[in-house]
Design a protein around this motif. Structure first.
Motif, PDB file in Angstrom:
ATOM      1  N   GLU A 274       1.743   6.741  -6.831  1.00 15.82           N
ATOM      2  CA  GLU A 274       0.639   7.628  -7.205  1.00 15.82           C
ATOM      3  C   GLU A 274       0.959   9.078  -6.866  1.00 15.82           C
ATOM      4  O   GLU A 274       0.656   9.985  -7.648  1.00 15.82           O
ATOM      5  CB  GLU A 274      -0.652   7.186  -6.520  1.00 15.82           C
ATOM      6  N   ALA A 275       1.580   9.315  -5.726  1.00 14.96           N
ATOM      7  CA  ALA A 275       1.920  10.675  -5.315  1.00 14.96           C
ATOM      8  C   ALA A 275       2.935  11.298  -6.273  1.00 14.96           C
ATOM      9  O   ALA A 275       2.777  12.455  -6.683  1.00 14.96           O
ATOM     10  CB  ALA A 275       2.470  10.680  -3.881  1.00 14.96           C
TER      11      ALA A 275
ATOM     12  N   THR B 158       2.413   1.721  -3.441  1.00 11.97           N
ATOM     13  CA  THR B 158       1.385   2.191  -4.381  1.00 11.97           C
ATOM     14  C   THR B 158       1.089   3.672  -4.146  1.00 11.97           C
ATOM     15  O   THR B 158       1.017   4.459  -5.102  1.00 11.97           O
ATOM     16  CB  THR B 158       0.097   1.360  -4.239  1.00 11.97           C
ATOM     17  N   ASN B 159       0.945   4.056  -2.903  1.00 12.12           N
ATOM     18  CA  ASN B 159       0.680   5.463  -2.569  1.00 12.12           C
ATOM     19  C   ASN B 159       1.818   6.368  -3.017  1.00 12.12           C
ATOM     20  O   ASN B 159       1.577   7.471  -3.525  1.00 12.12           O
ATOM     21  CB  ASN B 159       0.432   5.637  -1.073  1.00 12.12           C
ATOM     22  N   GLN B 160       3.060   5.906  -2.837  1.00 17.58           N
ATOM     23  CA  GLN B 160       4.214   6.712  -3.238  1.00 17.58           C
ATOM     24  C   GLN B 160       4.266   6.890  -4.754  1.00 17.58           C
ATOM     25  O   GLN B 160       4.521   7.985  -5.250  1.00 17.58           O
ATOM     26  CB  GLN B 160       5.517   6.082  -2.730  1.00 17.58           C
TER      27      GLN B 160
ATOM     28  N   LYS C 250       0.838  -1.211   0.000  1.00 19.19           N
ATOM     29  CA  LYS C 250       0.000   0.000   0.000  1.00 19.19           C
ATOM     30  C   LYS C 250       0.868   1.254   0.000  1.00 19.19           C
ATOM     31  O   LYS C 250       0.592   2.215  -0.724  1.00 19.19           O
ATOM     32  CB  LYS C 250      -0.938   0.014   1.208  1.00 19.19           C
ATOM     33  N   PHE C 251       1.915   1.232   0.819  1.00 15.76           N
ATOM     34  CA  PHE C 251       2.838   2.371   0.890  1.00 15.76           C
ATOM     35  C   PHE C 251       3.471   2.624  -0.469  1.00 15.76           C
ATOM     36  O   PHE C 251       3.525   3.763  -0.944  1.00 15.76           O
ATOM     37  CB  PHE C 251       3.914   2.122   1.947  1.00 15.76           C
TER      38      PHE C 251
END
Length: 97
Positions: free
Chosen positions: A28-29, A24-26, A21-22
């Motif tokens: 996307e950011a 993926t979030n990075q 999740k981390f």
């Protein structure tokens, strides 16, 4: 020790899930920031300047094409490293069997 690793398999699953999740979030950011930068550089309402804007867009494209792929590979390697460590521990630790 093997029994302890097996008993904590749920912890491994939680760590892997949170790590994915981390990552993926990075990704996307970073992608969002690059898109905002390109939008700002190409918009007449933003930082648009004839020569500078094209260069900013080129930099954002280069990061998108090259750096993000390397970042994604590094994230995948870290996830594989955790998985390999747990597999190795379970395969070699026979003290409790």
């Amino acid at each position: 020790m093997a029994g302890n690793v097996n008993l904590r398999e749920w912890e491994y699953n939680v760590v892997m899930s949170e790590l994915q999740k981390f990552h993926t979030n990075q990704m996307e950011a970073v992608s969002d920031i690059l898109q905002q930068l390109k939008n700002l550089a190409t918009s007449a309402d933003g930082l648009w300047a004839d020569k500078t804007s094209a260069k900013i867009s080129d930099v954002a494209d280069a990061i998108s094409a090259d750096v993000l792929a390397l970042l994604e590979q590094a994230f995948g390697d870290s996830e594989a490293g955790i998985s390999n460590m747990v597999t190795a521990i379970m395969a070699t630790d026979t003290a409790c069997n």
